[in-house]
Design a protein around this motif. Structure first.
Motif, mmCIF file in Angstrom:
data_model
loop_
_atom_site.group_PDB
_atom_site.id
_atom_site.type_symbol
_atom_site.label_atom_id
_atom_site.label_comp_id
_atom_site.label_asym_id
_atom_site.label_seq_id
_atom_site.Cartn_x
_atom_site.Cartn_y
_atom_site.Cartn_z
ATOM 1 N N ARG A 1 54.785 73.508 132.682
ATOM 2 C CA ARG A 1 54.226 74.120 133.884
ATOM 3 C C ARG A 1 53.136 75.123 133.510
ATOM 4 O O ARG A 1 52.140 75.263 134.202
ATOM 5 C CB ARG A 1 55.335 74.811 134.678
ATOM 6 N N THR A 2 53.333 75.794 132.434
ATOM 7 C CA THR A 2 52.335 76.707 131.891
ATOM 8 C C THR A 2 52.331 76.525 130.376
ATOM 9 O O THR A 2 53.378 76.279 129.781
ATOM 10 C CB THR A 2 52.637 78.164 132.279
ATOM 11 N N THR A 3 51.191 76.612 129.772
ATOM 12 C CA THR A 3 51.118 76.400 128.330
ATOM 13 C C THR A 3 51.565 77.651 127.580
ATOM 14 O O THR A 3 51.550 78.761 128.134
ATOM 15 C CB THR A 3 49.696 76.041 127.889
ATOM 16 N N LEU A 4 51.936 77.458 126.325
ATOM 17 C CA LEU A 4 52.313 78.599 125.494
ATOM 18 C C LEU A 4 51.153 79.572 125.370
ATOM 19 O O LEU A 4 51.348 80.784 125.432
ATOM 20 C CB LEU A 4 52.766 78.124 124.115
ATOM 21 N N ALA A 5 49.950 79.048 125.216
ATOM 22 C CA ALA A 5 48.776 79.915 125.071
ATOM 23 C C ALA A 5 48.562 80.770 126.320
ATOM 24 O O ALA A 5 48.229 81.958 126.219
ATOM 25 C CB ALA A 5 47.540 79.080 124.768
ATOM 26 N N GLU A 6 48.761 80.184 127.497
ATOM 27 C CA GLU A 6 48.608 80.940 128.747
ATOM 28 C C GLU A 6 49.656 82.047 128.842
ATOM 29 O O GLU A 6 49.363 83.168 129.256
ATOM 30 C CB GLU A 6 48.724 80.017 129.956
ATOM 31 N N THR A 7 50.891 81.708 128.458
ATOM 32 C CA THR A 7 51.966 82.700 128.491
ATOM 33 C C THR A 7 51.658 83.835 127.529
ATOM 34 O O THR A 7 51.792 85.008 127.876
ATOM 35 C CB THR A 7 53.314 82.045 128.130
ATOM 36 N N GLU A 8 51.231 83.497 126.319
ATOM 37 C CA GLU A 8 50.916 84.526 125.328
ATOM 38 C C GLU A 8 49.766 85.405 125.788
ATOM 39 O O GLU A 8 49.819 86.631 125.634
ATOM 40 C CB GLU A 8 50.595 83.871 123.986
ATOM 41 N N ARG A 9 48.736 84.820 126.385
ATOM 42 C CA ARG A 9 47.609 85.598 126.906
ATOM 43 C C ARG A 9 48.074 86.558 128.000
ATOM 44 O O ARG A 9 47.684 87.723 128.024
ATOM 45 C CB ARG A 9 46.528 84.669 127.454
ATOM 46 N N LEU B 1 51.123 87.766 128.507
ATOM 47 C CA LEU B 1 51.998 88.807 127.959
ATOM 48 C C LEU B 1 51.207 89.860 127.191
ATOM 49 O O LEU B 1 51.472 91.054 127.314
ATOM 50 C CB LEU B 1 53.070 88.186 127.060
ATOM 51 N N THR B 2 50.235 89.428 126.401
ATOM 52 C CA THR B 2 49.461 90.397 125.612
ATOM 53 C C THR B 2 48.523 91.226 126.478
ATOM 54 O O THR B 2 48.033 92.264 126.023
ATOM 55 C CB THR B 2 48.662 89.702 124.494
ATOM 56 N N ALA B 3 48.282 90.802 127.710
ATOM 57 C CA ALA B 3 47.429 91.571 128.621
ATOM 58 C C ALA B 3 48.165 92.749 129.246
ATOM 59 O O ALA B 3 47.539 93.619 129.853
ATOM 60 C CB ALA B 3 46.888 90.660 129.719
ATOM 61 N N ILE B 4 49.474 92.813 129.086
ATOM 62 C CA ILE B 4 50.272 93.912 129.644
ATOM 63 C C ILE B 4 50.243 95.057 128.636
ATOM 64 O O ILE B 4 50.734 94.911 127.510
ATOM 65 C CB ILE B 4 51.728 93.456 129.922
ATOM 66 N N PRO B 5 49.673 96.212 128.991
ATOM 67 C CA PRO B 5 49.497 97.293 128.013
ATOM 68 C C PRO B 5 50.791 97.788 127.376
ATOM 69 O O PRO B 5 50.794 98.174 126.204
ATOM 70 C CB PRO B 5 48.842 98.415 128.825
ATOM 71 N N GLU B 6 51.890 97.771 128.103
ATOM 72 C CA GLU B 6 53.159 98.267 127.555
ATOM 73 C C GLU B 6 53.750 97.320 126.524
ATOM 74 O O GLU B 6 54.612 97.712 125.743
ATOM 75 C CB GLU B 6 54.172 98.487 128.686
ATOM 76 N N VAL B 7 53.319 96.075 126.508
ATOM 77 C CA VAL B 7 53.812 95.099 125.537
ATOM 78 C C VAL B 7 53.054 95.308 124.231
ATOM 79 O O VAL B 7 51.861 95.053 124.150
ATOM 80 C CB VAL B 7 53.647 93.653 126.058
ATOM 81 N N GLN B 8 53.752 95.797 123.226
ATOM 82 C CA GLN B 8 53.133 96.128 121.950
ATOM 83 C C GLN B 8 53.012 94.922 121.018
ATOM 84 O O GLN B 8 52.046 94.805 120.280
ATOM 85 C CB GLN B 8 53.922 97.244 121.254
ATOM 86 N N THR B 9 54.022 94.060 121.016
ATOM 87 C CA THR B 9 53.968 92.850 120.191
ATOM 88 C C THR B 9 54.545 91.680 120.974
ATOM 89 O O THR B 9 55.460 91.848 121.792
ATOM 90 C CB THR B 9 54.758 92.991 118.865
ATOM 91 N N LEU C 1 59.107 95.326 133.790
ATOM 92 C CA LEU C 1 59.860 94.074 133.783
ATOM 93 C C LEU C 1 59.741 93.345 135.120
ATOM 94 O O LEU C 1 59.372 92.167 135.163
ATOM 95 C CB LEU C 1 61.329 94.345 133.462
ATOM 96 N N ARG C 2 60.031 94.048 136.210
ATOM 97 C CA ARG C 2 60.046 93.402 137.532
ATOM 98 C C ARG C 2 58.661 93.017 138.040
ATOM 99 O O ARG C 2 58.485 91.941 138.595
ATOM 100 C CB ARG C 2 60.704 94.321 138.563
ATOM 101 N N ARG C 3 57.701 93.895 137.853
ATOM 102 C CA ARG C 3 56.385 93.659 138.461
ATOM 103 C C ARG C 3 55.408 92.905 137.574
ATOM 104 O O ARG C 3 54.492 92.274 138.088
ATOM 105 C CB ARG C 3 55.758 94.992 138.872
ATOM 106 N N ARG C 4 55.590 92.990 136.264
ATOM 107 C CA ARG C 4 54.580 92.410 135.380
ATOM 108 C C ARG C 4 55.096 91.213 134.591
ATOM 109 O O ARG C 4 54.359 90.261 134.411
ATOM 110 C CB ARG C 4 54.050 93.473 134.422
ATOM 111 N N ILE C 5 56.329 91.267 134.106
ATOM 112 C CA ILE C 5 56.819 90.190 133.234
ATOM 113 C C ILE C 5 57.502 89.093 134.039
ATOM 114 O O ILE C 5 57.178 87.912 133.895
ATOM 115 C CB ILE C 5 57.747 90.761 132.138
ATOM 116 N N LEU C 6 58.442 89.470 134.886
ATOM 117 C CA LEU C 6 59.198 88.460 135.637
ATOM 118 C C LEU C 6 58.349 87.721 136.667
ATOM 119 O O LEU C 6 58.756 86.664 137.149
ATOM 120 C CB LEU C 6 60.418 89.096 136.306
ATOM 121 N N THR C 7 57.185 88.244 136.996
ATOM 122 C CA THR C 7 56.309 87.562 137.951
ATOM 123 C C THR C 7 55.395 86.535 137.284
ATOM 124 O O THR C 7 54.716 85.783 137.978
ATOM 125 C CB THR C 7 55.434 88.581 138.707
ATOM 126 N N LEU C 8 55.389 86.485 135.957
ATOM 127 C CA LEU C 8 54.528 85.525 135.260
ATOM 128 C C LEU C 8 55.070 84.109 135.430
ATOM 129 O O LEU C 8 56.284 83.890 135.351
ATOM 130 C CB LEU C 8 54.443 85.858 133.766
#
Length: 151
Positions: free
Chosen positions: A79-87, A89-97, A123-130
């Motif tokens: 449904r979504t590619t790994l590259a899209e997911t990684e992009r 996730l890395t766009a969220i400033p609080e996500v360090q790695t 978690l609720r607004r940025r990660i779980l909504t991806l």
């Protein structure tokens, strides 16, 4: 690069201890001339052994009192590619790695937050909504006993 000699390893140990050392200080510490130290560091950089230098910040002093390791399982592959997911996730400033791992979860994230309610917001607004994000498991860091050092 597999041909590291004792001097190369000494340079790496010195730079792990203090990445701000310049060629002159590094040379003085290791008994090399400034130009010899510079050439060796440059060769290590060109070979990819030295992949940059970084600054370690005191996160607590900056107001980030919570570190959370988050395991993320993708809901549906395709449904979504790994590259899209990684992009995303890395766009969220609080996500360090973002680490793509083998095991129960597809990704392991290191997230910093001001406190637990701030982490909940991320978690609720940025990660779980991806798109594609399924199950998650959070582990809060209590203490860190060993910081990265020389191999």
């Amino acid at each position: 690069m597999t041909g590291l000699d004792a001097t190369d390893r000494a340079i790496l140990r010195a730079l792990v201890e203090d990445a701000t050392l310049g060629s002159a200080a590094l040379g003085a510490r290791l008994g090399l001339s400034q130009s010899a130290a510079w050439r060796r560091v440059r060769r290590l950089e060109e070979a990819g052994v030295l992949a940059g230098r970084r600054l370690d910040l005191d996160l607590a002093a900056l107001g980030f009192g919570v570190t959370v390791f988050l395991g993320v399982k993708l809901a549906q592959r395709g449904r979504t590619t790994l590259a899209e997911t990684e992009r995303a996730l890395t766009a969220i400033p609080e996500v360090q790695t973002v680490e793509h791992v083998l095991g129960l979860y597809d990704y392991r994230l290191r997230i910093v937050a001001r406190d637990l309610s701030d982490f909940e917001r991320v978690l609720r607004r940025r990660i779980l909504t991806l798109p594609g994000v399924g199950n998650v498991e959070a582990n809060v860091l209590l203490s860190e006993e060993r910081l990265p050092g020389p191999i």
